[in-house]
Design a protein around this motif. Structure first.
Motif, PDB file in Angstrom:
ATOM      1  N   THR A   1       0.848  -1.194   0.000  1.00 45.72           N
ATOM      2  CA  THR A   1       0.000   0.000   0.000  1.00 45.72           C
ATOM      3  C   THR A   1       0.879   1.239   0.000  1.00 45.72           C
ATOM      4  O   THR A   1       2.013   1.205   0.491  1.00 45.72           O
ATOM      5  CB  THR A   1      -0.964   0.002   1.215  1.00 45.72           C
ATOM      6  N   ALA A   2       0.350   2.320  -0.575  1.00 43.42           N
ATOM      7  CA  ALA A   2       1.048   3.606  -0.591  1.00 43.42           C
ATOM      8  C   ALA A   2       0.007   4.712  -0.700  1.00 43.42           C
ATOM      9  O   ALA A   2      -1.089   4.497  -1.216  1.00 43.42           O
ATOM     10  CB  ALA A   2       2.023   3.688  -1.760  1.00 43.42           C
ATOM     11  N   THR A   3       0.375   5.884  -0.219  1.00 43.95           N
ATOM     12  CA  THR A   3      -0.491   7.047  -0.364  1.00 43.95           C
ATOM     13  C   THR A   3      -0.027   7.823  -1.580  1.00 43.95           C
ATOM     14  O   THR A   3       1.131   8.221  -1.665  1.00 43.95           O
ATOM     15  CB  THR A   3      -0.450   7.928   0.894  1.00 43.95           C
ATOM     16  N   LEU A   4      -0.940   8.015  -2.517  1.00 46.99           N
ATOM     17  CA  LEU A   4      -0.612   8.706  -3.759  1.00 46.99           C
ATOM     18  C   LEU A   4      -1.115  10.142  -3.692  1.00 46.99           C
ATOM     19  O   LEU A   4      -1.362  10.669  -2.616  1.00 46.99           O
ATOM     20  CB  LEU A   4      -1.204   7.949  -4.943  1.00 46.99           C
ATOM     21  N   ASP A   5      -1.301  10.763  -4.829  1.00 46.23           N
ATOM     22  CA  ASP A   5      -1.687  12.169  -4.882  1.00 46.23           C
ATOM     23  C   ASP A   5      -3.025  12.419  -4.204  1.00 46.23           C
ATOM     24  O   ASP A   5      -3.916  11.570  -4.217  1.00 46.23           O
ATOM     25  CB  ASP A   5      -1.741  12.625  -6.341  1.00 46.23           C
ATOM     26  N   ASP A   6      -3.163  13.610  -3.661  1.00 46.09           N
ATOM     27  CA  ASP A   6      -4.383  14.063  -3.006  1.00 46.09           C
ATOM     28  C   ASP A   6      -4.770  13.175  -1.824  1.00 46.09           C
ATOM     29  O   ASP A   6      -5.929  13.067  -1.477  1.00 46.09           O
ATOM     30  CB  ASP A   6      -5.528  14.159  -4.013  1.00 46.09           C
ATOM     31  N   GLY A   7      -3.793  12.496  -1.224  1.00 50.42           N
ATOM     32  CA  GLY A   7      -4.065  11.681  -0.042  1.00 50.42           C
ATOM     33  C   GLY A   7      -4.808  10.397  -0.327  1.00 50.42           C
ATOM     34  O   GLY A   7      -5.354   9.786   0.587  1.00 50.42           O
ATOM     35  N   ILE A   8      -4.841   9.960  -1.554  1.00 51.20           N
ATOM     36  CA  ILE A   8      -5.552   8.734  -1.923  1.00 51.20           C
ATOM     37  C   ILE A   8      -4.654   7.538  -1.633  1.00 51.20           C
ATOM     38  O   ILE A   8      -3.537   7.448  -2.121  1.00 51.20           O
ATOM     39  CB  ILE A   8      -5.979   8.760  -3.399  1.00 51.20           C
ATOM     40  N   ARG A   9      -5.153   6.648  -0.797  1.00 48.43           N
ATOM     41  CA  ARG A   9      -4.386   5.468  -0.388  1.00 48.43           C
ATOM     42  C   ARG A   9      -4.760   4.302  -1.306  1.00 48.43           C
ATOM     43  O   ARG A   9      -5.931   3.947  -1.423  1.00 48.43           O
ATOM     44  CB  ARG A   9      -4.697   5.119   1.053  1.00 48.43           C
ATOM     45  N   VAL A  10      -3.753   3.729  -1.943  1.00 41.65           N
ATOM     46  CA  VAL A  10      -3.968   2.616  -2.872  1.00 41.65           C
ATOM     47  C   VAL A  10      -3.319   1.367  -2.297  1.00 41.65           C
ATOM     48  O   VAL A  10      -2.163   1.394  -1.882  1.00 41.65           O
ATOM     49  CB  VAL A  10      -3.395   2.928  -4.270  1.00 41.65           C
ATOM     50  N   THR A  11      -4.092   0.300  -2.273  1.00 38.15           N
ATOM     51  CA  THR A  11      -3.616  -0.982  -1.756  1.00 38.15           C
ATOM     52  C   THR A  11      -3.846  -2.053  -2.814  1.00 38.15           C
ATOM     53  O   THR A  11      -4.933  -2.136  -3.389  1.00 38.15           O
ATOM     54  CB  THR A  11      -4.378  -1.365  -0.466  1.00 38.15           C
ATOM     55  N   VAL A  12      -2.818  -2.845  -3.064  1.00 39.77           N
ATOM     56  CA  VAL A  12      -2.946  -4.006  -3.939  1.00 39.77           C
ATOM     57  C   VAL A  12      -2.590  -5.204  -3.081  1.00 39.77           C
ATOM     58  O   VAL A  12      -1.486  -5.298  -2.548  1.00 39.77           O
ATOM     59  CB  VAL A  12      -2.026  -3.896  -5.175  1.00 39.77           C
ATOM     60  N   GLN A  13      -3.546  -6.100  -2.944  1.00 41.28           N
ATOM     61  CA  GLN A  13      -3.361  -7.247  -2.049  1.00 41.28           C
ATOM     62  C   GLN A  13      -4.393  -8.318  -2.372  1.00 41.28           C
ATOM     63  O   GLN A  13      -5.225  -8.149  -3.254  1.00 41.28           O
ATOM     64  CB  GLN A  13      -3.516  -6.818  -0.596  1.00 41.28           C
TER      65      GLN A  13
END
Length: 190
Positions: A131-143
């Motif tokens: 998981t990582a926090t991308l632009d505009d505070g959007i947290r993306v998780t791949v799992q």
């Protein structure tokens, strides 16, 4: 002369104190209140971010990206700060990642983690992915999904307070695909 300096200093301190208290109240309340249109834009950015990550996965999953809305029980007003037409929502969307082989999913995870690190992002490991926090505070998780063990991508926007203009053409609760509009099949009573 000295009295004027003291009064000016006291006035400046009181003004600063009021500003800090107002800022603190707003933070406790959940942040500033935006418009319905600003929230729609945040919903679109959340799904666009998820779509971009989906399309950047290498090897790519089978099929076209299609987000599905999830609910958020953590973005609620527990303390009663929201009044009248102010509401709060957190856009959360997931994409199923269909891979022919498990090795392909693991390779995509590894490549995505490397790409995020190359961009200078902090990558955290989850139990079954990253998981990582991308632009505009959007947290993306791949799992892997906790219940089905199937690979998935999840994009989670920030909790947002906004004025919900009821009877507007947009209501987030019905925006199942996150495009910021209510499609014909998403309208209530369809």
């Amino acid at each position: 002369m000295r009295k004027n300096i003291v009064l000016t200093a006291v006035g400046a301190v009181l003004t600063g104190l009021i500003a800090v208290v107002a800022w603190g109240y707003q933070r406790i309340a959940g942040g500033p209140v935006g418009t319905n249109e600003e929230f729609r834009a945040h919903v679109r950015r959340t799904t666009w971010t998820g779509d971009a990550v989906y399309l950047a996965l290498t090897p790519g999953p089978r099929g076209a990206p299609y987000p599905v809305q999830e609910g958020s029980s953590s973005c609620v007003d527990d303390f009663g700060f929201d009044e009248g037409d102010v509401t709060r929502d957190r856009p959360i969307y997931t994409w199923d990642l269909s891979y022919e082989r498990d090795e392909d999913f693991r390779a995509a995870l590894k490549a995505l983690g490397a790409a995020w690190r190359a961009e200078g992002r902090e990558v955290e490991k989850t139990g079954t992915g990253i998981t990582a926090t991308l632009d505009d505070g959007i947290r993306v998780t791949v799992q892997r999904n906790w219940y089905t063990d199937d690979p998935e991508l999840r994009a989670e926007g920030r909790c947002t307070r906004y004025r919900d203009t009821y009877n507007d053409s947009y209501d987030y609760m019905y925006d199942k695909n996150g495009d910021g509009t209510l499609d014909e099949d998403e309208r209530p009573g369809y």
